[in-house]
Motif scaffolding. Structure first.
Motif, PDB file in Angstrom:
ATOM      1  N   UNK A 268      32.038   7.695  59.485  1.00 58.72           N
ATOM      2  CA  UNK A 268      32.521   7.815  60.860  1.00 58.72           C
ATOM      3  C   UNK A 268      32.652   6.450  61.521  1.00 58.72           C
ATOM      4  N   UNK A 269      31.664   5.595  61.324  1.00 63.13           N
ATOM      5  CA  UNK A 269      31.722   4.262  61.925  1.00 63.13           C
ATOM      6  C   UNK A 269      32.824   3.423  61.290  1.00 63.13           C
ATOM      7  N   UNK A 275      40.075   2.307  63.704  1.00 65.71           N
ATOM      8  CA  UNK A 275      40.773   2.713  64.926  1.00 65.71           C
ATOM      9  C   UNK A 275      40.767   1.585  65.947  1.00 65.71           C
ATOM     10  N   UNK A 276      39.640   0.877  66.037  1.00 65.28           N
ATOM     11  CA  UNK A 276      39.557  -0.272  66.934  1.00 65.28           C
ATOM     12  C   UNK A 276      40.505  -1.378  66.494  1.00 65.28           C
ATOM     13  N   UNK A 277      40.459  -1.716  65.215  1.00 67.93           N
ATOM     14  CA  UNK A 277      41.292  -2.819  64.712  1.00 67.93           C
ATOM     15  C   UNK A 277      42.780  -2.540  64.901  1.00 67.93           C
ATOM     16  N   UNK A 278      43.177  -1.295  64.716  1.00 69.18           N
ATOM     17  CA  UNK A 278      44.584  -0.933  64.828  1.00 69.18           C
ATOM     18  C   UNK A 278      44.985  -0.540  66.248  1.00 69.18           C
ATOM     19  N   UNK A 304      30.150  -3.393  61.326  1.00 70.14           N
ATOM     20  CA  UNK A 304      30.861  -2.402  60.518  1.00 70.14           C
ATOM     21  C   UNK A 304      32.142  -2.987  59.944  1.00 70.14           C
ATOM     22  N   UNK A 305      32.419  -2.671  58.703  1.00 71.99           N
ATOM     23  CA  UNK A 305      33.688  -3.012  58.064  1.00 71.99           C
ATOM     24  C   UNK A 305      34.068  -1.887  57.123  1.00 71.99           C
ATOM     25  N   UNK A 306      35.324  -1.850  56.720  1.00 73.25           N
ATOM     26  CA  UNK A 306      35.749  -0.837  55.770  1.00 73.25           C
ATOM     27  C   UNK A 306      35.034  -1.008  54.434  1.00 73.25           C
ATOM     28  N   UNK A 357      34.161   9.329  67.457  1.00 74.97           N
ATOM     29  CA  UNK A 357      35.560   9.388  67.022  1.00 74.97           C
ATOM     30  C   UNK A 357      36.389  10.239  67.982  1.00 74.97           C
ATOM     31  N   UNK A 358      35.833  11.393  68.395  1.00 75.85           N
ATOM     32  CA  UNK A 358      36.557  12.271  69.311  1.00 75.85           C
ATOM     33  C   UNK A 358      36.767  11.597  70.662  1.00 75.85           C
TER      34      UNK A 358
END
Length: 731
Positions: A268-269, A275-278, A304-306, A357-358
């Motif tokens: 989730x993170x 979502x933040x980066x994009x 956090x990173x992918x 996320x929501x």
């Protein structure tokens, strides 16, 4: 004949008769003469009644029951309830056998030597007299009723089944087994974020464009919800299932993502970071409705990173990125958070991370969107049965709580004064609590153990007295759900079988007996008319919510809430700030990070290398139903699911018996080899099989979830953070 009943519409050719009565070739049975005689004394002819399933289940089905000559013959879903949609599950269709099971407890009984199995039939008066005398003895010896503890569960969630709580309040200040095993971590998590648990009407799934079932096996545990999810899919929505296990629901999904157990927070993170980066977040919604957004963004940027999310969760970073983009750009998008997620030591943090996320994507407050967990919006009853005052000079100043999830320890360790008497209702602690052998040993130390039940459960086996209780077809009540938004009447369809009584009647009778022995020792009201009790449970707010002016209108059929069907649609959250809180000072107060954060799970054990899940079962609810002969005909014994590679490692083939064990207990069961289970896991299903000692909780430790203390006094149980080893049993 009751005039109201005689005017009811009978089931005839216009409605399909779906039920076990129509499946007699698969499930042959017969009623004994005594059963037929007792059941037929009240009504003749064929008639139908409105009922509602009171089990601890999402769906809380509205039911139409068919009774002929006083005998319950068939069960059907009530089509007037658009969520139930005219269907019930396999468990529901088995109710005809539950009522008439030859194993049902028929009379009050006393055991000669706790755990000995030497039972004798006694009268209700004998039972009441022994119990009442013991209550009074304890009260006089210790100067209060604190040594008397009640442990009331959710075996029946019909509103009047709260009566035992009120009874014990009416004798003084008791000790209460407080908390809940199942959902406290998620309840606290959503309360930190939004103020309370509150989900959309599940019928609004039809409006979703993208649906994630996260740790939720709805095809087994909420079959009616799947109907609306399938309708959304037919309209073009995508269904994604995230789960460590390839469940029945996952097999029906458009995409299944297999995740490492207890790593859901990392996934989730990772999605949130992408979502933040994009810049796919809903800035307008966040500015208007949330606080702490920048703190959360800072955490994502720093921690956090992918790549990190892939390592922790086992989900490839390309999949994480695509999932995040699909979810963030499909409006409305819906996440259903299953209760299994928060049954870990890091469960609350995982739920907060999914909630985020929501919120980030502005899906909260939208029909077809949201982060669904459960709801309490329809539970605004008075709970009058519980609101009883102690008698004058009862001793003590307030009740005392112990942890329901560490019950065996607490009833022995609690002193000043010690606990001497236990009352169980709607619960089988031995077959459901962690470490059942410890519970058995603790119960042996009590002066008196009383259990109210329908069957000889493992908890009844450790009791001095068992009181036989009715099924819901045998008494009047009402039911609501913690998931859907319908209110259903439960009519008395048949007279109580044998000498069974409902919990409310037992409370009234015992109150009367106490006052016979010692006038003024109990304040619980003795009101013979059950309708009067229901009158006291309703209030103007409940009536307004459901658009009725009297509960008797429910005799026309179930009704649905008129408002509040989309959670947080008005943007008025119940947090201290009245906004969605990424940063929660309340969470800090309860010793948690202020923002959703990653908390590592319990690591795999070298000594016990297989993570053990005791999951929910499609033909049982916790430890109910599987003891019935019809269900036993489908599955006669517990089993352990393992992966083919695990089977190869241990030289096992399908059906081989193994001893599964850890440092608290063991079970001896056959294995079922399936690729649906990861190689480092083993699964059995929570159930109680008649005369079978291999309980799923034999291998479950007392281990707390991270959250739960705020809303329910104590954290929940980390059922899914247990580990085992297996060994082949040579025949």
């Amino acid at each position: 004949m009751n005039k109201k009943i005689s005017r009811r519409t009978f089931l005839k050719g216009g409605m399909a008769t779906i039920g076990l009565a129509a499946c007699s070739s698969l499930f042959p049975f017969s009623f004994d003469k005594l059963t037929l005689l007792e059941a037929s004394e009240e009504n003749t002819g064929e008639m139908t009644f409105l009922n509602a399933c009171p089990r601890d289940c999402y769906d809380t089905c509205s039911i139409i029951s068919t009774v002929k000559d006083g005998v319950l013959k068939a069960i059907n879903g009530n089509p007037a309830n658009t969520y139930t949609n005219g269907h019930v599950c396999a468990k529901g269709y088995s109710y005809t056998r539950r009522v008439y099971s030859p194993d049902r407890i028929k009379y009050p009984m006393r055991q000669k030597g706790r755990g000995s199995g030497k039972w004798e039939r006694i009268s209700w008066d004998e039972a009441y007299t022994q119990i009442a005398k013991e209550i009074l003895r304890i009260k006089h010896e210790y100067g209060s009723t604190l040594p008397i503890c009640y442990n009331i569960g959710t075996g029946s969630m019909e509103i009047l089944h709260n009566a035992p709580k009120g009874f014990f309040a009416s004798i003084g200040y008791p000790t209460i087994a407080a908390g809940d095993p199942c959902w406290p971590a998620g309840m606290d998590a959503q309360s930190f974020d939004m103020g309370t648990i509150y989900c959309n009407d599940p019928e609004t799934f039809v409006n979703s464009k993208y649906i994630i079932l996260w740790g939720q096996n709805a095809a087994w545990t909420s079959i009616h919800s799947m109907h609306f999810i399938d309708k959304a899919r037919k309209a073009g929505a995508k269904l994604v299932v995230i789960d460590p296990v390839l469940t029945s629901t996952a097999s029906r999904a458009d995409e299944y993502i297999q995740i490492k157990p207890a790593s859901d927070g990392a996934l989730a993170l990772g999605m949130a970071r992408h979502i933040l980066d994009k810049k796919l977040y809903d800035a307008d919604w966040l500015e208007k409705n949330a606080i702490g957004t920048e703190d959360f963004f800072q955490y994502l940027t720093n921690e956090v990173s992918l790549e990190w999310a892939e390592k922790e969760s086992g989900v490839p970073k390309k999949v994480i990125a695509r999932l995040a983009e699909e979810y963030a750009t499909a409006k409305p998008a819906n996440i259903w958070i299953g209760y299994g997620i928060q049954r870990h030591t890091n469960g609350g943090q995982m739920v907060r991370s999914i909630d985020a996320l929501a919120a980030l994507t502005g899906n909260i407050g939208k029909s077809g969107g949201g982060a669904q967990y459960g709801q309490l919006q329809t539970w605004g009853f008075n709970y009058n049965t519980t609101l009883q005052k102690p008698p004058a000079n009862s001793g003590g100043t307030k009740p005392r709580n112990i942890d329901i999830n560490n019950f065996a320890h607490d009833i022995v360790a609690t002193q000043d004064p010690p606990i001497k008497m236990i009352w169980f209702a709607s619960r089988s602690a031995v077959s459901q609590d962690p470490d059942p052998e410890k519970t058995r040993q603790a119960l042996k130390k009590m002066d008196l153990v009383v259990t109210c039940d329908q069957f000889m459960t493992p908890t009844v086996a450790m009791s001095d007295i068992v009181l036989p209780v009715t099924t819901f077809f045998e008494s009047l009540g009402v039911n609501v759900s913690y998931w859907q938004y319908w209110l259903s009447l439960n009519e008395k369809a048949i007279k109580p079988m044998y000498e069974t009584k409902d919990d409310l009647q037992i409370a009234m009778d015992l109150s009367k007996k106490l006052n016979e022995l010692e006038p003024g020792s109990c304040t619980f009201p003795v009101i013979s008319n059950r309708e009067d009790w229901l009158d006291k449970e309703f209030n103007p707010d409940v009536y307004k919510l459901f658009g009725i002016s009297d509960w008797r209108e429910l005799r026309k059929g179930p009704v649905k809430a008129k408002t509040g069907l989309v959670a947080w649609q008005d943007g008025k959250f119940e947090t201290p700030s009245k906004k969605y809180e990424f940063h929660s000072e309340l969470a800090k107060k309860y010793k948690h990070p202020a923002i959703p954060s990653y908390l590592p799970c319990v690591p795999q054990s070298k000594k016990y290398p297989l993570r053990y899940f005791s999951s929910h079962w499609p033909i049982g609810t916790n430890v109910q139903f599987q003891n019935l002969d019809w269900m036993s005909a489908i599955q006669k014994e517990p089993f352990l699911e393992i992966h083919p590679l695990t089977a190869q490692k241990y030289a096992l083939k399908e059906g081989d018996k193994v001893k599964a064990y850890n440092d608290i207990g063991s079970i001896t069961v056959p294995v079922h080899i399936t690729s649906t289970v990861p190689p480092d896991m083993a699964i059995t299903y929570a159930a109680w099989y008649k005369d079978n000692p291999n309980l799923a909780n034999n291998l479950v430790k007392v281990r707390n979830t991270d959250m739960g203390s705020m809303k329910l006094n104590y954290p929940g149980t980390a059922f899914h953070d247990n580990f085992i080893e297996i060994k082949k049993i040579n025949n």
